[in-house]
Scaffold this active site. Structure first.
Site, short mmCIF file in Angstrom:
data_model
loop_
_atom_site.label_atom_id
_atom_site.label_comp_id
_atom_site.label_asym_id
_atom_site.label_seq_id
_atom_site.Cartn_x
_atom_site.Cartn_y
_atom_site.Cartn_z
N ARG A 48 0.82 -1.23 0.00
CA ARG A 48 0.00 0.00 0.00
C ARG A 48 0.84 1.27 0.00
NH1 ARG A 48 -4.58 -0.91 4.42
NH2 ARG A 48 -2.73 -1.74 5.42
N LYS B 237 2.40 -20.32 4.42
CA LYS B 237 1.51 -20.80 5.48
C LYS B 237 1.13 -19.62 6.38
CE LYS B 237 4.36 -21.34 9.33
NZ LYS B 237 4.23 -21.35 10.71
N HIS C 180 8.82 -23.75 4.42
CA HIS C 180 10.26 -23.57 4.27
C HIS C 180 11.06 -24.66 4.95
CE1 HIS C 180 9.80 -21.42 8.13
NE2 HIS C 180 11.03 -21.86 8.36
N LYS D 205 14.91 -26.99 3.77
CA LYS D 205 16.16 -27.08 4.53
C LYS D 205 16.98 -28.27 4.05
CE LYS D 205 14.55 -24.73 8.65
NZ LYS D 205 15.56 -23.67 8.75
N GLU E 171 12.42 -23.38 20.40
CA GLU E 171 12.90 -22.00 20.24
C GLU E 171 13.30 -21.48 21.61
OE1 GLU E 171 13.28 -20.01 17.71
OE2 GLU E 171 12.31 -21.10 16.08
N ASP F 140 0.98 -23.40 14.55
CA ASP F 140 2.11 -22.68 13.95
C ASP F 140 3.22 -23.63 13.50
OD1 ASP F 140 3.30 -20.13 13.32
OD2 ASP F 140 4.72 -20.48 14.93
N HIS G 149 4.90 -27.62 9.48
CA HIS G 149 6.31 -27.99 9.37
C HIS G 149 6.59 -29.40 9.88
CE1 HIS G 149 6.93 -23.88 8.46
NE2 HIS G 149 6.97 -23.42 9.69
N LYS H 43 8.08 -22.52 22.64
CA LYS H 43 8.81 -21.26 22.75
C LYS H 43 9.48 -21.20 24.11
CE LYS H 43 7.31 -19.02 19.02
NZ LYS H 43 8.27 -18.63 17.99
#
Lengths: 317, 508
Positions: B58, B164, B194, B198, B232, B251, B256, B356
């Site tokens: 935009r 995704k 993705h 890998k 993570e 997620d 994945h 996480k």
């Protein structure tokens, strides 16, 4: 009892591993890596330490370096390990190295030692960085041990003899590579890219002239290979000219121009290690950073079988 | 007529010239990943001359302003290679910008004109690759508008890459699919995951199907169980708002990690061709046993991190993160036990966990082999104190890509004392050449028309089917969150899930 015995060298290597293992016990020992036997035949003063260290990372090898001198010395040898610590890891990775010194005369003793030194069940690559060694009678026996022979013509004055020798080895059924050919992969790749677009490919029929500029007084092997390859690919002879443009320590291709009555396709080296591609509606540039010896070897070590395109070029010489 | 100069042995695979249209070109993904990956491909001489990249967002910008912004992004986010001014100047000639609201049909008419102009100037032969790097809620309007102005077909090929998430549950995934298939054929659609780009995930295929010695062991007779971990160390950071809606299960696991599991467990394809590989992946995903609602409590664990002291610093709990509801029921940790209902894997648990704020960033796959049937070494029991047998194959995906095989060997010295040793293959140290990033691999594949590493809709459907019962039960459950401290390996309930079958989570 011969002065240099393969068994003794292997024993020295074993001792090296035990000692490294003890030194690195805290970090979980060292990782012994070997994917090929690389035999390097070099002149006495050659400095190939950096090249060997570079290629070791992706082609961990048992490297056997044979240094040749003219002083009539007897064959001698020692064994050691080259190690490096990958970033962020505690464990060292080590490769074996055997360094041999021979004179032209004592080189005759080399094949029998090599036979016992090759890493079992792995490919053997012979890298002849000292082309005069190809003239030594025992070299034929060394070549029979190798799956592939790689020769380096750079800086070699009798390069015309060497080109003939490479062609002869090819005819004899030896898988042979010439680093002058490896050095032009990028030029060949860019030449192919010029004709990726069908409309430019359609204009190829008009091409009847090839001009290659080079930076040496004579067009060296790379220039000749490139010209022969282009003619092979097109299946016809072109009006081919070689011109000297500039001067560099080693020969270097400066430009490749394919042209015809109303077409021109050009690759031109500009400053900053950049090559410009030019055709009617196309102008694009690509980087040609200085190639390291290790990068050339890496390319050849990735192809252990015959290279049919190069074989055709050699056959056409 | 083929290119007479082609040399497949030495030259990198080349892709045809095309225009890449990026929607969301002012966003984070474009600047951090896409443009640096495209520049890197140019650096590696993987691009044909004449490639064009048209950005849309935009924000009003000229072509030159867009080029300047992308230059800054490349300089900031480019990894493992130097920034070269000459190359950038050449690359930037192919960068264009078309501003406008992606909900506005007039913008697409303008975009079409721009694509045609670029095709003429740059010689892209009408080939167009659209990349949806926008908010997922905008996928359907973009696709519909592209169809409305006829941008779903061109003189060359037209493809579309979708990031995704592909919906947030089975139903919304179907809605998205219905909208996409009205405009694009399935063969034109490249759903990007993705993880599949890998190197190590691709190497799983090479490892399994390029070697004769592992495949005979790859079944219920020899494999005790499989653990897939994607941890993570960071929290949700600035993604609190998005993450609150998604959660760890949606997620990571739904997409994945189930794709990774499919790659580990699929049958060998007859040939290494896109549809043959994807057929096998899809078949595996369809073979995952669907949980009954009453099984969810014993086969799935939700977690959410709470505040704790990590590495000498106070780490926030999820509920204290910016943009997160203080009473949030979102899972920042999810672990599941899957079973595959086929002859090869019947009875072998596949444990998947992701979270996480765990002790470190690590993604790996561990294949735990069965114990030897009988120990001949009296002082060396087969099972270790952790309850695991000695043979473990670990496929490391990040941060350090590689493969390790753990086995026992005799400790040097008198007596028969055994110790575990590890045989490592490390991508970073074994291959001096830098591995391409997942986005480089996947973008190049899409340009070359190779969809092997992209997800097909039937795979998306099967993945949602595998997690939907858990999503349904969890949406009706009031979780006792937070249930694990930041900086730990997750809730105790997750350990208990494995202990029921006599297993324990490894410490990666």
């Amino acid at each position: 009892m011969p002065a240099v015995q393969a068994e003794k060298l292997l024993q020295q290597l074993d001792e090296v591993w035990v000692s490294l293992g003890k030194q690195q016990e805290e970090a979980g020992g060292v990782l012994r890596a070997c994917a090929i036997t690389l035999i390097a035949v070099v002149d006495e003063a050659a400095d190939i330490g950096e090249t060997l260290a570079d290629i070791m990372h992706d082609n961990p090898s048992r490297a056997i370096v044979i240094r040749i001198s003219d002083d009539g010395r007897p064959l001698s040898a020692r064994a050691f390990a080259q190690c490096w610590m990958p970033f962020g890891r505690r464990q060292q990775i080590c490769c074996e190295q055997v360094e041999m010194a021979a004179s032209s005369a004592s080189f005759a003793d080399v094949p029998s030692v090599l036979r016992g030194l090759l890493a079992p069940d792995l490919p053997v690559v012979l890298w002849v960085r000292h082309p005069d060694a190809l003239k030594l009678p025992a070299m034929a026996a060394v070549m029979t041990l190798a799956h592939k022979v790689v020769v380096e013509p750079r800086g070699y004055e009798d390069w015309k003899w060497l080109m003939d020798e490479v062609a002869r080895l090819n005819r004899a059924g030896i898988v042979v590579a010439d680093l002058a050919w490896t050095r032009i992969t990028r030029w060949r790749d860019l030449t192919a890219r010029l004709f990726d677009a069908p409309e430019r490919r359609a204009q190829l029929a008009q091409v009847d002239r090839l001009v290659i500029e080079h930076s040496s007084p004579e067009p060296g092997p790379a220039v000749r290979y490139l010209a022969a390859w282009i003619a092979n690919c097109l299946g016809r002879r072109l009006d081919t000219r070689f011109h000297q443009a500039g001067s560099t320590k080693y020969w270097q291709i400066q430009s490749v121009v394919l042209s015809g009555p109303s077409v021109e396709f050009a690759l031109r080296r500009t400053e900053h290690q950049v090559v410009q591609m030019q055709a009617a509606s196309l102008e694009s540039c690509t980087l040609f950073p200085q190639l390291k010896e290790a990068e050339l070897l890496r390319e050849e070590l990735a192809i252990l079988g015959p290279d049919p395109v190069f074989q055709k070029v050699l056959a056409a010489q | 007529m083929e290119n007479p100069f082609e040399d497949r042995l030495r030259f990198e695979r080349r892709v045809p010239p095309c225009a890449i249209v990026i929607f969301g070109a002012n966003g984070d993904l474009t600047q951090r990943k896409l443009i640096p990956a495209l520049y890197r491909l140019a650096y590696e001489r993987r691009f044909p001359p004449g490639i064009a990249i048209i950005g849309n967002s935009r924000t009003a910008m000229t072509d030159d302003q867009f080029r300047e912004k992308m230059r800054e992004a490349v300089q900031k986010f480019l990894e493992d290679s130097p920034f070269d001014v000459d190359l950038w100047n050449d690359f930037a000639k192919g960068l264009f910008y078309c501003s406008g609201d992606i909900g506005d049909p007039a913008m697409y008419a303008e975009l079409k004109v721009r694509i045609n102009k670029v095709a003429e100037e740059r010689g892209t032969a009408g080939n167009v690759l659209f990349y949806l790097s926008t908010q997922p809620s905008q996928y359907i309007p973009v696709v519909e508008n592209l169809g409305a102005v006829g941008l779903n077909n061109s003189a060359g090929w037209t493809r579309i890459i979708i990031e995704k998430p592909f919906g947030h549950d089975t139903e919304s995934s179907n809605v998205l699919h219905d909208a996409v298939r009205k405009v694009f054929r399935e063969s034109q659609v490249y759903r990007i995951d993705h993880y599949l780009g890998k190197e190590t995930v691709q190497n799983v295929l090479a490892f399994r199907f390029g070697n004769g010695i592992f495949e005979p062991l790859w079944n219920r007779r020899y494999v005790s169980h499989v653990q897939i971990t994607a941890a993570e160390s960071i929290g949700v950071g600035g993604r609190g708002g998005y993450y609150q809606e998604a959660g760890a299960l949606r997620d990571m696991i739904q997409n994945h990690l189930l794709q990774v599991m499919a790659t580990i467990a699929m049958e060998p394809p007859a040939v290494f061709e896109p549809d043959a590989v994807r057929d096998e992946r899809a078949k595996l995903l369809r073979s995952i046993r669907t949980l009954k609602p009453e099984e969810v409590a014993t086969h799935a664990v939700a977690g959410q991190y709470g505040a704790a002291r990590v590495g000498g610093e106070d780490a926030l709990g999820f509920r204290q993160e910016k943009g997160v509801d203080p009473e949030s029921q979102t899972n920042t940790y999810a672990a599941m036990t899957f079973f595959v209902e086929n002859w090869r894997w019947a009875g072998v648990p596949f444990y998947i966990r992701t979270g996480k704020r765990m002790p470190k960033r690590v993604t790996d796959i561990a294949i735990q082999f069965n114990d030897a049937p009988h120990s001949v070494f009296v002082d060396a029991p087969i099972m270790s104190r952790s309850g695991r047998g000695p043979n473990l194959l670990i496929l490391r995906i990040q941060p350090e890509e590689g493969i390790s095989l753990r086995f026992r060997s005799k400790q040097p010295g008198a007596g028969m004392r055994l110790r575990p040793v590890s045989m490592d293959f490390n991508y970073g140290s074994s291959f001096g050449e830098r591995s391409p990033s997942a986005y480089e691999t996947l973008l190049l594949d899409a340009m070359a028309g190779d969809s092997t590493l992209y997800t097909r809709q039937d795979m998306v459907d099967a993945s949602w089917k595998a997690v939907q019962p858990v999503l349904d039960v969890w949406s009706e459950t009031k979780h006792q969150f937070p249930n694990y401290d930041a900086g730990t390996w997750g809730p105790q309930a997750s350990e208990e899930m494995l202990q029921r079958r006599g297993h324990t989570w490894r410490v990666p």
